[in-house]
Scaffold this motif. Structure first.
Motif, PDB file in Angstrom:
ATOM      1  N   THR A 141     104.828 -19.517  11.916  1.00  0.00           N
ATOM      2  CA  THR A 141     105.369 -19.677  10.565  1.00  0.00           C
ATOM      3  C   THR A 141     104.367 -19.208   9.520  1.00  0.00           C
ATOM      4  OG1 THR A 141     106.732 -21.558  11.247  1.00  0.00           O
ATOM      5  CG2 THR A 141     106.258 -21.347   8.893  1.00  0.00           C
ATOM      6  N   VAL A 142     103.112 -19.574   9.714  1.00  0.00           N
ATOM      7  CA  VAL A 142     102.058 -19.153   8.787  1.00  0.00           C
ATOM      8  C   VAL A 142     101.902 -17.638   8.805  1.00  0.00           C
ATOM      9  CG1 VAL A 142      99.559 -19.194   8.416  1.00  0.00           C
ATOM     10  CG2 VAL A 142     100.794 -21.323   8.784  1.00  0.00           C
ATOM     11  N   LEU A 143     102.017 -17.027   9.978  1.00  0.00           N
ATOM     12  CA  LEU A 143     101.921 -15.569  10.070  1.00  0.00           C
ATOM     13  C   LEU A 143     103.024 -14.900   9.253  1.00  0.00           C
ATOM     14  CD1 LEU A 143     100.799 -12.932  11.236  1.00  0.00           C
ATOM     15  CD2 LEU A 143     102.268 -13.283  13.233  1.00  0.00           C
ATOM     16  N   THR A 144     104.242 -15.408   9.359  1.00  0.00           N
ATOM     17  CA  THR A 144     105.361 -14.862   8.588  1.00  0.00           C
ATOM     18  C   THR A 144     105.100 -14.978   7.087  1.00  0.00           C
ATOM     19  OG1 THR A 144     106.929 -15.440  10.340  1.00  0.00           O
ATOM     20  CG2 THR A 144     107.837 -15.040   8.155  1.00  0.00           C
ATOM     21  N   LEU A 145     104.581 -16.114   6.667  1.00  0.00           N
ATOM     22  CA  LEU A 145     104.278 -16.318   5.248  1.00  0.00           C
ATOM     23  C   LEU A 145     103.175 -15.374   4.781  1.00  0.00           C
ATOM     24  CD1 LEU A 145     104.385 -20.227   5.070  1.00  0.00           C
ATOM     25  CD2 LEU A 145     106.127 -18.614   4.287  1.00  0.00           C
ATOM     26  N   ARG A 146     102.186 -15.156   5.619  1.00  0.00           N
ATOM     27  CA  ARG A 146     101.095 -14.258   5.241  1.00  0.00           C
ATOM     28  C   ARG A 146     101.571 -12.808   5.184  1.00  0.00           C
ATOM     29  NH1 ARG A 146      95.584 -15.874   8.331  1.00  0.00           N
ATOM     30  NH2 ARG A 146      94.800 -14.259   6.915  1.00  0.00           N
ATOM     31  N   GLN A 147     102.524 -12.442   6.025  1.00  0.00           N
ATOM     32  CA  GLN A 147     103.104 -11.100   5.957  1.00  0.00           C
ATOM     33  C   GLN A 147     103.854 -10.913   4.639  1.00  0.00           C
ATOM     34  OE1 GLN A 147     105.347 -11.299   9.612  1.00  0.00           O
ATOM     35  NE2 GLN A 147     103.838 -10.104  10.754  1.00  0.00           N
TER      36      GLN A 147
ATOM     37  N   VAL B  48      96.575 -25.631   9.452  1.00  0.00           N
ATOM     38  CA  VAL B  48      97.805 -25.340  10.199  1.00  0.00           C
ATOM     39  C   VAL B  48      98.205 -26.569  11.006  1.00  0.00           C
ATOM     40  CG1 VAL B  48      98.848 -23.933  12.014  1.00  0.00           C
ATOM     41  CG2 VAL B  48      97.356 -22.860  10.324  1.00  0.00           C
ATOM     42  N   ILE B  49      97.232 -27.187  11.663  1.00  0.00           N
ATOM     43  CA  ILE B  49      97.485 -28.390  12.462  1.00  0.00           C
ATOM     44  C   ILE B  49      98.028 -29.516  11.584  1.00  0.00           C
ATOM     45  CG2 ILE B  49      96.388 -30.186  13.868  1.00  0.00           C
ATOM     46  CD1 ILE B  49      94.316 -28.009  14.680  1.00  0.00           C
ATOM     47  N   ASP B  50      97.426 -29.676  10.414  1.00  0.00           N
ATOM     48  CA  ASP B  50      97.813 -30.768   9.507  1.00  0.00           C
ATOM     49  C   ASP B  50      99.075 -30.455   8.707  1.00  0.00           C
ATOM     50  OD1 ASP B  50      95.544 -32.070  10.382  1.00  0.00           O
ATOM     51  OD2 ASP B  50      94.309 -31.411   8.696  1.00  0.00           O
ATOM     52  N   GLY B  51      99.584 -29.216   8.826  1.00  0.00           N
ATOM     53  CA  GLY B  51     100.782 -28.836   8.082  1.00  0.00           C
ATOM     54  C   GLY B  51     100.535 -28.595   6.607  1.00  0.00           C
ATOM     55  N   LYS B  52      99.312 -28.219   6.241  1.00  0.00           N
ATOM     56  CA  LYS B  52      98.962 -28.026   4.832  1.00  0.00           C
ATOM     57  C   LYS B  52      98.886 -26.561   4.411  1.00  0.00           C
ATOM     58  CE  LYS B  52      96.281 -32.322   4.524  1.00  0.00           C
ATOM     59  NZ  LYS B  52      94.941 -32.913   4.246  1.00  0.00           N
ATOM     60  N   LEU B  53      98.672 -25.653   5.362  1.00  0.00           N
ATOM     61  CA  LEU B  53      98.493 -24.249   4.983  1.00  0.00           C
ATOM     62  C   LEU B  53      99.813 -23.605   4.565  1.00  0.00           C
ATOM     63  CD1 LEU B  53      96.549 -21.950   4.605  1.00  0.00           C
ATOM     64  CD2 LEU B  53      96.812 -21.347   7.018  1.00  0.00           C
TER      65      LEU B  53
END
Length: 255
Positions: free
Chosen positions: A96-102, A147-152
């Motif tokens: 999910t974070v990768l998609t957001l960074r893209q 990422v683990i904590d769901g904050k990024l």
């Protein structure tokens, strides 16, 4: 007991530990044994375990290892694509974070080509982690902890909201959209609209997600391929038949 066993292990500070000496403590980061002075049961995430197994547990490390891990904690040293690209498939939060960074990387191209004040505003919002914009696979241990904590992800979504709002409202940026060549719909689409658009990885053209999923070839790539093809035999023959071709001189009658 042998003399070797009696002496035991010598730690980094050269203090002997072992069965007949002070109890040795194992450091899960360095893989070495330490005395109780050099190892005080500090807990820390082990980067290698996190990257290769997504092991989010904290392990006991020595004082020296703890100091080093704290020193590099916020340094972007971990390239997931190089070290373990399969991690994206096994960790939904990281994918999910990768998609957001893209998406954010696409927005960066818009804002950085706009007025200097807008680009500076984006930098300020990302400071001191501008690498999240530029190198989408690069992380620090602190980033992975978020990422683990769901904050990024919420942080990135907040920046995406700011950047996309600017693109839609800016007369300069809004003109840099795309028209889907597959359906020829006049609606302007943008590459950062992840759910509505898809980008060709080869040429960068943007299409509606629904149109792209039909499996049609990319029109821009097709045009490029046609332009890059060498002239056919018949095209070359037509060129050779030109009246200006010097080869025709062989068939001219002499005076």
């Amino acid at each position: 007991m042998s003399q070797e066993m009696d002496v035991g292990i010598r730690t980094r500070c050269q203090k002997p530990v072992g069965l007949s000496q002070e109890k040795a403590k194992f450091c899960y980061y360095s893989g070495r044994y330490y005395c109780q002075t050099c190892h005080q049961d500090s807990l820390f995430i082990i980067p290698a375990r996190l990257l290769h197994n997504w092991d989010t547990n904290r392990y006991k490390v020595s004082k020296q290892a703890k100091e080093f891990l704290e020193f590099v904690y916020e340094e972007p040293l971990l390239d997931v694509k190089q070290l373990n690209p399969c991690l994206y498939q096994h960790c939904e939060a990281l994918a999910t974070v990768l998609t957001l960074r893209q998406r954010l990387q696409s927005l960066r191209a818009y804002l950085f080509s706009c007025r200097a004040a807008i680009a500076e505003d984006l930098r300020r919002r990302m400071f001191p982690r501008e690498y999240l914009l530029q190198h989408i696979h690069l992380y620090s241990v602190a980033d992975l902890q978020q990422v683990i904590d769901g904050k990024l992800a919420p942080f990135l979504l907040k920046v995406i909201k700011f950047a996309s709002s600017h693109v839609y409202s800016c007369s300069l940026c809004s003109e840099k959209g795309f028209i889907c060549e597959l359906c020829q719909n006049s609606q302007v689409i943008y590459p950062f609209q992840e759910s509505a658009s898809k980008r060709c990885e080869s040429c960068g053209a943007v299409f509606h997600a629904e149109c792209w999923q039909r499996g049609q070839p990319c029109p821009r790539c097709v045009r490029r391929e046609l332009h890059q093809k060498p002239a056919s035999f018949w095209s070359q023959l037509d060129a050779d038949d030109s009246p200006n071709n010097s080869a025709l001189g062989y068939f001219e009658m002499g005076n």
